[in-house]
Design an enzyme around this catalytic site. Structure first.
Site, PDB file in Angstrom:
ATOM      1  N   LYS A 121       0.819  -1.217   0.000  1.00 34.15           N
ATOM      2  CA  LYS A 121       0.000   0.000   0.000  1.00 34.15           C
ATOM      3  C   LYS A 121       0.852   1.266   0.000  1.00 34.15           C
ATOM      4  O   LYS A 121       0.614   2.185  -0.781  1.00 34.15           O
ATOM      5  CB  LYS A 121      -0.917   0.023   1.227  1.00 34.15           C
ATOM      6  CG  LYS A 121      -1.981  -1.052   1.250  1.00 34.15           C
ATOM      7  CD  LYS A 121      -2.918  -0.890   2.441  1.00 34.15           C
ATOM      8  CE  LYS A 121      -2.262  -1.185   3.775  1.00 34.15           C
ATOM      9  NZ  LYS A 121      -1.912  -2.605   3.949  1.00 34.15           N
ATOM     10  N   THR A 122       1.819   1.314   0.905  1.00 33.77           N
ATOM     11  CA  THR A 122       2.625   2.528   1.040  1.00 33.77           C
ATOM     12  C   THR A 122       3.394   2.821  -0.236  1.00 33.77           C
ATOM     13  O   THR A 122       3.437   3.964  -0.716  1.00 33.77           O
ATOM     14  CB  THR A 122       3.601   2.388   2.225  1.00 33.77           C
ATOM     15  OG1 THR A 122       2.848   2.234   3.429  1.00 33.77           O
ATOM     16  CG2 THR A 122       4.493   3.607   2.346  1.00 33.77           C
ATOM     17  N   GLU A 165      -3.527   6.029   1.416  1.00 36.81           N
ATOM     18  CA  GLU A 165      -3.338   4.636   1.799  1.00 36.81           C
ATOM     19  C   GLU A 165      -4.544   4.209   2.626  1.00 36.81           C
ATOM     20  O   GLU A 165      -4.918   4.897   3.580  1.00 36.81           O
ATOM     21  CB  GLU A 165      -2.045   4.511   2.599  1.00 36.81           C
ATOM     22  CG  GLU A 165      -1.678   3.096   2.974  1.00 36.81           C
ATOM     23  CD  GLU A 165      -0.292   3.010   3.578  1.00 36.81           C
ATOM     24  OE1 GLU A 165      -0.061   2.078   4.375  1.00 36.81           O
ATOM     25  OE2 GLU A 165       0.568   3.866   3.263  1.00 36.81           O
TER      26      GLU A 165
END
Length: 463
Positions: A121-122, A165
């Protein structure tokens, strides 16, 4: 273009303001003109960055840190109910707002892209933030890690796009209503909150249902969990764009060619081949970039403009971040703490390292995760030439009887790995110095404070 302050958030107080998610929201609110205040357990560079934006940051938690005229108190799921500032908020009748609700409010009136998945995600959120910025689109963004450039985890931009995110760990991603949702993968994790894969799927289905009517879901065609989710959400009022190496992928990855610490990626999108560079190593990072590409195209950004802009992304702190080199040994920091992430990062480093040895300093994160996935963590460490394993970093959890790093060490040794247990972090630099040779790569790996060891290892190697 960007809206102003959400209602009741002109004087917010953040409990745990230094956290990755919390600090990002605080920064955006400060940049929008809010009178931001908060507290954190310890001093940090993040606290200083917030003060530079005009925020008041207290160190330590105490009832008196909460101003009587605060408009709301923002908390994350990690804040315990006995926190003195939370108790003071109840006495004063100050509304308590969850971090996810605050972030959702910041997205109102914009075109949100929400990036979800068990892993990546990051990185994917960061790739979008950097590439859209490189194109002059001035996005707002909130990320769970600090970018190498422009050096922040959040920014209030002047454009219409907001990249965020979306965290599934506590189901907080159910609060968002994105125009484009990305699901990178779906696996069982966060065992304190999810008891089964069915619960995970149900949670991700709820996230997909939050996509605005006529919006787009960008989802992996390769990952089995993502494919199952695609089957489960069939028939929803959402356009589905799949990506990956599978033959049936809508955006198909033809090749990922390693080029040192970069990759050259070729995809087929709308019937046309497109080749671009990803400035970080590893097939999984290349796939993250393709997901970002597909999401940007879904918002109407031309692929031929976005693809080269993705090369502007040079990394996120703790995601295979080079900390330095001493005595011919490179020290690299990895946030990997789930077996899938550990395997992906070790395979990426193996591809980039050539004949160099890979040494790992691994710190398990959470007792519950170690209890459920300790065997798989040990098997992942067999991809390294040698490993040092620390005690479990508890974070928000209390110990579980019988759950220790020995679960990982035993599994690693059963898989043929060379593993050394080290119980005191202060002993790690000397242990690594005794193992490392010129040309080796050392990875500090885990989601806890193992990241702090990089400079100490470099100092020890220098001496």
């Amino acid at each position: 273009m960007a809206p102003g302050l959400p209602p009741a958030m002109d004087r917010p107080h953040f409990i745990g303001i230094g956290g990755a998610g919390m600090s990002g929201i605080a920064k955006i609110l400060a940049q929008r003109g809010a009178g931001v205040a908060g507290s954190d357990a310890k001093e940090s560079a993040t606290a200083e960055a917030l003060r530079a934006l005009g925020a008041t940051v207290h160190i330590g938690h105490a009832a008196e840190h909460l101003a009587d005229d605060a408009s709301c108190v923002v908390v994350s799921s990690a804040i315990r109910q006995d926190n003195p500032e939370l108790a003071r908020a109840a006495e004063l009748g100050i509304p308590v707002v969850h971090r996810s609700d605050a972030l959702a409010a910041l997205m109102t009136g914009l075109r949100p892209i929400a990036v979800a998945g068990t892993h990546g995600k990051t990185t994917t959120t960061s790739m979008l933030a950097v590439s859209l910025s490189a194109l002059g689109l001035s996005p707002s963004y909130a990320i769970g890690g600090d970018l190498d450039a422009p050096g922040s985890n959040a920014l209030h931009g002047e454009g219409e796009i907001f990249v965020a995110e979306a965290d599934e760990s506590d189901r907080s991603f159910h609060k968002y209503a994105p125009e484009v949702a990305i699901v990178l993968n779906v696996e069982l994790d966060h065992h304190a909150n999810y008891a089964s894969m069915d619960e995970i799927y149900e949670s991700f289905e709820t996230f997909v249902d939050r996509v605005t009517p006529g919006g787009t879901l960008v989802i992996s065609a390769d990952h089995e969990g993502a494919r199952e989710l695609t089957r489960r959400v069939a028939g929803r009022d959402v356009r589905v764009v799949t990506y990956g190496e599978s033959q049936d992928a809508g955006v198909r990855v033809l090749s990922v060619v390693p080029q040192g610490l970069k990759s050259e990626v070729t995809v087929v999108l709308d019937g046309e081949e497109l080749t671009f560079t990803v400035s970080v190593p590893g097939r999984h990072y290349a796939h993250n970039a393709v997901a970002a590409l597909a999401a940007g195209v879904a918002l109407g950004i031309p692929a031929e403009e976005l693809a080269p802009a993705l090369a502007a992304y040079t990394g996120v702190k703790r995601r295979l971040q080079l900390k330095g080199e001493a005595a011919g040994v490179q020290v690299i920091d990895s946030y990997a703490h789930h077996p899938t992430e550990m395997t992906a990062d070790l395979e990426a480093m193996r591809a980039a390292a050539g004949d160099s040895r890979i040494l790992v300093v691994f710190q398990p994160h959470l007792f519950s995760r170690t209890q459920e996935l300790g065997k798989e963590m040990g098997q992942a460490l067999s991809l390294a030439d040698a490993s040092v394993v620390l005690d479990i970093y508890p974070a928000r959890e209390d110990p579980i009887p019988g759950v220790t790093s020995e679960l990982i060490i035993d599994a690693a040794r059963a898989a043929g790995a060379d593993v050394t247990p080290v119980h005191d972090k202060a002993d790690v630099p000397s242990a690594i110095a005794g193992m490392a040779k010129p040309g080796d790569l050392v990875l500090t790996m885990g989601a806890g404070d193992v990241t702090d060891l990089g400079p100490h290892i470099l100092d020890r190697l220098s001496n």
